[in-house]
Motif scaffolding. Structure first.
Motif, PDB file in Angstrom:
ATOM      1  N   SER A 102       0.834  -1.212   0.000  1.00 56.43           N
ATOM      2  CA  SER A 102       0.000   0.000   0.000  1.00 56.43           C
ATOM      3  C   SER A 102       0.863   1.254   0.000  1.00 56.43           C
ATOM      4  CB  SER A 102      -0.929   0.011   1.213  1.00 56.43           C
ATOM      5  OG  SER A 102      -0.188   0.086   2.428  1.00 56.43           O
ATOM      6  N   GLY A 105       2.098   1.675  -3.485  1.00 52.41           N
ATOM      7  CA  GLY A 105       0.999   2.050  -4.364  1.00 52.41           C
ATOM      8  C   GLY A 105       0.670   3.528  -4.287  1.00 52.41           C
ATOM      9  N   TYR A 149       1.165  -1.723  -8.631  1.00 56.78           N
ATOM     10  CA  TYR A 149       1.103  -1.083  -7.318  1.00 56.78           C
ATOM     11  C   TYR A 149       0.109   0.079  -7.315  1.00 56.78           C
ATOM     12  CZ  TYR A 149       5.026  -3.671  -5.280  1.00 56.78           C
ATOM     13  OH  TYR A 149       5.829  -4.663  -4.768  1.00 56.78           O
ATOM     14  N   LEU A 152      -3.494  -0.803  -6.764  1.00 55.58           N
ATOM     15  CA  LEU A 152      -3.891  -1.125  -5.386  1.00 55.58           C
ATOM     16  C   LEU A 152      -4.622   0.027  -4.720  1.00 55.58           C
ATOM     17  CD1 LEU A 152      -0.745  -3.001  -3.982  1.00 55.58           C
ATOM     18  CD2 LEU A 152      -2.788  -3.987  -5.033  1.00 55.58           C
ATOM     19  N   LEU A 155      -8.372  -0.204  -4.202  1.00 54.31           N
ATOM     20  CA  LEU A 155      -8.961  -1.173  -3.278  1.00 54.31           C
ATOM     21  C   LEU A 155      -9.516  -0.474  -2.042  1.00 54.31           C
ATOM     22  CD1 LEU A 155      -6.238  -3.994  -3.296  1.00 54.31           C
ATOM     23  CD2 LEU A 155      -8.529  -4.141  -4.308  1.00 54.31           C
ATOM     24  N   LEU A 160      -7.114  -3.873   1.036  1.00 60.40           N
ATOM     25  CA  LEU A 160      -5.736  -3.391   0.990  1.00 60.40           C
ATOM     26  C   LEU A 160      -4.961  -3.883   2.208  1.00 60.40           C
ATOM     27  CD1 LEU A 160      -3.787  -1.718  -0.678  1.00 60.40           C
ATOM     28  CD2 LEU A 160      -4.559   0.326   0.544  1.00 60.40           C
ATOM     29  N   VAL A 163      -3.755  -7.310   1.575  1.00 56.65           N
ATOM     30  CA  VAL A 163      -2.573  -7.314   0.711  1.00 56.65           C
ATOM     31  C   VAL A 163      -1.329  -7.025   1.542  1.00 56.65           C
ATOM     32  CG1 VAL A 163      -1.465  -6.308  -1.315  1.00 56.65           C
ATOM     33  CG2 VAL A 163      -3.951  -6.583  -1.279  1.00 56.65           C
ATOM     34  N   LEU A 170      -0.217  -9.897  -4.842  1.00 56.48           N
ATOM     35  CA  LEU A 170      -0.321  -8.670  -5.620  1.00 56.48           C
ATOM     36  C   LEU A 170      -1.161  -8.837  -6.875  1.00 56.48           C
ATOM     37  CD1 LEU A 170       0.510  -5.726  -6.077  1.00 56.48           C
ATOM     38  CD2 LEU A 170       2.602  -6.560  -7.170  1.00 56.48           C
ATOM     39  N   ALA A 173      -4.843  -9.209  -6.294  1.00 57.56           N
ATOM     40  CA  ALA A 173      -5.327  -7.929  -5.763  1.00 57.56           C
ATOM     41  C   ALA A 173      -5.553  -6.924  -6.884  1.00 57.56           C
ATOM     42  CB  ALA A 173      -4.335  -7.369  -4.746  1.00 57.56           C
ATOM     43  N   VAL A 174      -4.678  -6.930  -7.883  1.00 52.91           N
ATOM     44  CA  VAL A 174      -4.828  -6.026  -9.025  1.00 52.91           C
ATOM     45  C   VAL A 174      -6.127  -6.321  -9.763  1.00 52.91           C
ATOM     46  CG1 VAL A 174      -3.897  -5.428 -11.298  1.00 52.91           C
ATOM     47  CG2 VAL A 174      -2.366  -5.590  -9.325  1.00 52.91           C
ATOM     48  N   SER A 177      -9.098  -5.107  -7.869  1.00 48.20           N
ATOM     49  CA  SER A 177      -9.204  -3.647  -7.802  1.00 48.20           C
ATOM     50  C   SER A 177     -10.151  -3.075  -8.852  1.00 48.20           C
ATOM     51  CB  SER A 177      -7.819  -3.004  -7.957  1.00 48.20           C
ATOM     52  OG  SER A 177      -7.350  -3.091  -9.299  1.00 48.20           O
TER      53      SER A 177
END
Length: 280
Positions: A102, A105, A149, A152, A155, A160, A163, A170, A173-174, A177
């Protein structure tokens, strides 16, 4: 470059600074070092309102001074715009070890916005060089990784946090998002119910359904409750039972590493104790 002494109490945090201060062993050592030797490297600040200084580089040293009871600190006072300050702040901190996803990001996002405001990348490197590539060239991450990044930042905080804790990788998570905020909150609920997070393939399916406008809670839950191909059995221990053994802001991944090291040490100790007893 003039170095001057300024009051620690007159230093204020840079607005929206993405880098967090954590109570780690490194911080303890920094406090001890500053208490014994003072601040050896000047911080960088810019003038703010009411005779205060906004810290661009050195927020950890300011915090350590506060902990050590140090009242003044050497500083370089720069005349910088906010965009120039953001670029300096990000560049001064991205080299640090142990940054959370985070932090990277929001740092990359802030620098990207600052560069766009200035038109700096295109002015310096020509029309073929994008701002993201410009950022990647001055960091240890590739252009693709920088873009990941930055994604993120879309999110919601509960995701987040997962993560940052290492519970969601990662790349999944992308993909997540791209879900709407409402869909992301539904995903958090489904994760809590099933106690596991989406794999990359599951995250991609969630994204595709969201893009088609047909992702509802039931669909999210059905995907999350599927057993992942690489599903591993977990020993679950309530966090409140072990939290007191760790410093505040310790992530789940850090707790796991410490517990595994402690178990290794305990096993070695028991084996040595048994061997000593048998040799008597």
């Amino acid at each position: 470059m003039e170095i001057q002494e300024i009051k620690v109490k007159d230093c204020i945090a840079f607005k929206d600074n993405p880098f967090k201060i954590r109570e780690t062993l490194d911080m303890e050592l920094l406090v001890e070092s500053i208490a014994e030797n003072g601040v050896l490297i000047p911080i960088v600040v810019r003038k703010a309102k009411s005779n205060q200084y906004e810290v661009i580089s050195g927020q950890r040293r300011i915090y350590a001074c506060q902990k050590a009871g140090i009242e003044s600190i050497p500083a370089i006072v720069e005349e910088l715009s906010r965009d120039e300050s953001i670029i300096m702040l990000v560049d001064a901190n991205l080299h640090r070890e142990g940054l959370l996803p985070s932090e990277k990001g929001f740092a990359y996002k802030m620098k990207l916005d600052a560069l766009k405001h200035q038109g700096k990348a295109s002015a310096q490197l020509g029309p073929k060089m994008t701002s993201v590539q410009y950022i990647a060239n001055s960091s240890s991450d590739s252009k693709t990784q920088v873009q990941r990044y930055i994604r993120l930042t879309h999110l919601i905080k509960p995701l987040l946090d997962m993560v940052d804790e290492g519970r969601i990788a990662l790349t999944p998570a992308v993909e997540v998002s791209y879900l709407t905020k409402e869909e992301q909150y539904d995903l958090v609920d489904a994760i809590a119910r099933e106690e596991h997070t989406p794999s990359l393939s599951q995250a991609m399916r969630l994204k595709a359904l969201s893009k088609d406008g047909i992702l509802d809670y039931q669909a999210i839950y059905e995907i999350i409750k599927e057993t992942k191909g690489n599903q591993i059995e977990y020993l679950k221990v309530p966090t409140e039972r072990i939290r007191n053994y760790f410093k505040p802001n310790t992530t789940y991944r850090q707790m796991e590493d410490v517990i595994l090291k402690a178990l290794s040490f305990y096993t070695h100790y028991k084996a040595k104790h048994r061997d000593d007893k048998d040799s008597r």
